[in-house]
Design an enzyme around this catalytic site. Structure first.
Site, PDB file in Angstrom:
ATOM      1  N   ARG A  26      16.840  46.411 -27.351  1.00  0.00           N
ATOM      2  CA  ARG A  26      16.862  47.875 -27.498  1.00  0.00           C
ATOM      3  C   ARG A  26      18.181  48.367 -28.090  1.00  0.00           C
ATOM      4  O   ARG A  26      18.205  49.322 -28.874  1.00  0.00           O
ATOM      5  CB  ARG A  26      16.597  48.530 -26.143  1.00  0.00           C
ATOM      6  CG  ARG A  26      15.110  48.397 -25.751  1.00  0.00           C
ATOM      7  CD  ARG A  26      14.923  48.538 -24.262  1.00  0.00           C
ATOM      8  NE  ARG A  26      13.515  48.543 -23.864  1.00  0.00           N
ATOM      9  CZ  ARG A  26      12.746  47.449 -23.753  1.00  0.00           C
ATOM     10  NH1 ARG A  26      13.208  46.251 -24.067  1.00  0.00           N
ATOM     11  NH2 ARG A  26      11.479  47.553 -23.372  1.00  0.00           N
ATOM     12  N   SER A 163       2.876  48.212 -19.642  1.00  0.00           N
ATOM     13  CA  SER A 163       3.634  47.351 -20.555  1.00  0.00           C
ATOM     14  C   SER A 163       4.775  48.139 -21.158  1.00  0.00           C
ATOM     15  O   SER A 163       4.565  49.153 -21.832  1.00  0.00           O
ATOM     16  CB  SER A 163       2.715  46.837 -21.671  1.00  0.00           C
ATOM     17  OG  SER A 163       3.494  46.406 -22.770  1.00  0.00           O
ATOM     18  N   ASP A 314       7.875  38.595 -15.735  1.00  0.00           N
ATOM     19  CA  ASP A 314       8.410  37.371 -16.338  1.00  0.00           C
ATOM     20  C   ASP A 314       8.806  36.330 -15.291  1.00  0.00           C
ATOM     21  O   ASP A 314       9.164  35.203 -15.640  1.00  0.00           O
ATOM     22  CB  ASP A 314       9.627  37.698 -17.215  1.00  0.00           C
ATOM     23  CG  ASP A 314       9.231  38.512 -18.433  1.00  0.00           C
ATOM     24  OD1 ASP A 314       8.072  38.411 -18.868  1.00  0.00           O
ATOM     25  OD2 ASP A 314      10.086  39.256 -18.955  1.00  0.00           O
TER      26      ASP A 314
HETATM   27  C1  S3P Z   1       9.605  43.339 -22.143  1.00  0.00           C
HETATM   28  C2  S3P Z   1       8.458  43.709 -21.501  1.00  0.00           C
HETATM   29  C3  S3P Z   1       7.552  42.756 -20.844  1.00  0.00           C
HETATM   30  C4  S3P Z   1       8.206  41.401 -20.638  1.00  0.00           C
HETATM   31  C5  S3P Z   1       9.001  40.941 -21.829  1.00  0.00           C
HETATM   32  C6  S3P Z   1      10.064  41.951 -22.180  1.00  0.00           C
HETATM   33  C7  S3P Z   1      10.416  44.375 -22.783  1.00  0.00           C
HETATM   34  O1  S3P Z   1       6.419  42.598 -21.646  1.00  0.00           O
HETATM   35  O2  S3P Z   1       7.236  40.426 -20.318  1.00  0.00           O
HETATM   36  O3  S3P Z   1       9.618  39.693 -21.586  1.00  0.00           O
HETATM   37  O4  S3P Z   1      11.589  44.115 -23.114  1.00  0.00           O
HETATM   38  O5  S3P Z   1       9.903  45.487 -22.983  1.00  0.00           O
HETATM   39  P1  S3P Z   1       5.155  43.609 -21.559  1.00  0.00           P
HETATM   40  O6  S3P Z   1       5.637  44.950 -21.850  1.00  0.00           O
HETATM   41  O7  S3P Z   1       4.189  43.151 -22.599  1.00  0.00           O
HETATM   42  O8  S3P Z   1       4.632  43.440 -20.174  1.00  0.00           O
END
Ligand code: S3P
Length: 435
Positions: A26, A163, A314
């Site tokens: 980000r 998500s 995760d």
């Molecule tokens: C993340 C969101 C998660 C996570 C990934 C990192 C992020 O995925 O599994 O390792 O940085 O927004 P999802 O949003 O698909 O659950």
């Protein structure tokens, strides 16, 4: 490279794991969207994040590394037309966030990834971004495809999944959409995008829908900021798990991100009886940070509530390993998202645990593990990782406390999220070597 983990001495010492992956992606993306310079300290220099750094350059930002984990991003206030395909490698976060950000500008960008990322569902961002006015190659719901952006309209989007990648894609598109954009999800996912957008001066706040707060963004221009990246709790989880299951261990982790939306694994460990304490909490950067002290513990099986899943998504692979060393059953449900990660992590964990002599069973949305107790895990297997970094690290940790050594078939991909993992663990006393 194949790696082998042996049971040996305790896990002891003080360590600072690499920077948080989500915050690192980000910082680069918002830096590239902003006007002016963003200075990032503690950036994770893993392959996933380096893909985002390369993409930020391709979209017109000047990205420079001036020291270990120290980077600057000079943004132009917008994404420019990239010359080549934006290759996101293994990273779902890079792909989904960058796709969302790119749709806000009148450009066409071709996105691609490795064989794992090419299998992962992209309809979850294509659907809301198309509603906002972005166009995609007809019919394709997996990479590679071309994204055509510009002239977006804000929406209220009810995401069927919790998500942060979907949420972030929509919010980043919303920065350049007419009107307001609101993202509603079943359970709140990690909120680093919302927090960091505030730091960069975006018009972001929260609105109440159905009794819960959800983020809302309005058209905004971003201004470069100073970002500090704390240690990644998802990487820390592997070292903490090792300290819990290897006898006589005591580990201090410095400077870990303790955002509550990332702590589901540690909340679950507490319920299992883990000896863990958070110390020296502070909040210097818009994200809370603390030290974590973990000691070997007698653990019992648990059934974490399904609504906790987004805050530990995760960490399920390593939680499954910890559960194998607990007494009693651990039942994981409400984690169907595990099937669309870097691999189908439900299948990978059930197969690997069984190969190590642990009784594990697949559920449609999770798995059930019969804990074998602190000395009950045999190990003695060669694990197929299917290119999944978290599966590889999980089984190496299992090998540190099992009766027989464990080999993983590949380890290079660990660099996507935790570069130097084996050396990091060795410095704490772990016996992990080339097989
Ligand atoms: C993340 C969101 C998660 C996570 C990934 C990192 C992020 O995925 O599994 O390792 O940085 O927004 P999802 O949003 O698909 O659950």
């Amino acid at each position: 490279m194949r790696l082998r983990a042996h049971a040996g001495g305790p896990i002891r010492g003080r360590a600072r794991p690499p920077g948080d992956k989500s915050i690192s992606h980000r910082a680069l993306i918002l830096g590239a969207l902003a006007s002016g310079t963003t200075k990032i300290e503690g950036l994770l220099e893993g392959d996933d994040v380096l893909r985002t750094a390369a993409a930020a350059r391709a979209f017109g930002a000047n990205v420079e590394r001036y020291g270990e984990n120290s980077w600057t991003v000079a943004g132009t206030g917008r994404f420019a037309q990239p010359r080549d395909t934006v290759d996101c490698g293994n990273s779902g976060t890079a792909a989904r966030l960058l796709i969302g950000a790119a749709t806000g500008y009148p450009i066409s960008a071709r996105f691609d990834g490795d064989s794992s990322l090419r299998r992962r569902p992209m309809n979850r961002v294509i659907a809301p971004l198309s509603q906002m006015g972005a166009r995609f190659d007809s019919g394709r719901t997996t990479l590679p495809f071309i994204v055509h952006g510009g002239r977006l309209t804000g929406i209220v989007y009810r995401s069927p999944v919790s998500s942060a990648q979907v949420k972030s894609a929509v919010l980043l598109a919303g920065l350049n959409a007419e009107g307001e954009t609101i993202l509603i999800e079943p359970e709140r996912s990690r909120d680093h995008t919302e927090r960091m957008l505030q730091v960069f001066g975006a018009a972001i706040d929260e609105v109440e829908f159905d009794g819960a707060n959800h983020p809302r963004v309005r058209p905004s221009t971003l201004t470069g900021a100073a970002i500090y990246v704390p240690a990644d709790p998802s990487s820390t989880a592997f070292a903490a798990a090792a300290a819990l299951i290897v006898p006589k261990s005591e580990l201090r982790i410095a400077d870990m991100l303790v955002n509550p939306l990332r702590l589901g694994f540690f909340d679950t460990l507490a319920e299992m009886g883990a000896d863990q304490v958070f110390e020296q909490r502070n909040d210097p950067i818009g994200e809370p940070i603390a030290d974590l002290v973990v000691r070997s513990s007698k653990l019992k099986g648990v059934s974490p509530p399904p609504r906790r899943s987004p805050s530990m998504i995760d960490e399920f692979p390593i939680l499954s390993v910890v559960a194998a060393f607990a007494e009693g059953e651990t039942r994981i449900e409400g984690a169907a998202e595990l099937r669309v990660k870097e691999s189908d992590r439900i299948i990978m964990m059930v197969e690997g645990l069984r190969a190590c002599g642990v009784n594990a069973e697949e559920l449609p949305d999770g798995l059930v593990i019969q804990g074998a107790g602190p000395k009950g895990v045999r190990g003695g297997a060669s694990i197929r990782t299917h290119g999944d970094h978290r599966v590889a690290m999980s089984f190496l940790v299992l090998g540190l406390a099992a009766r027989e050594p464990v080999v993983v078939d590949d380890s290079e991909m660990i660099d996507t999220s935790f570069p130097g993992f084996a050396a990091f663990m060795r410095a704490l006393g772990a016996d992990i070597a080339e097989a």
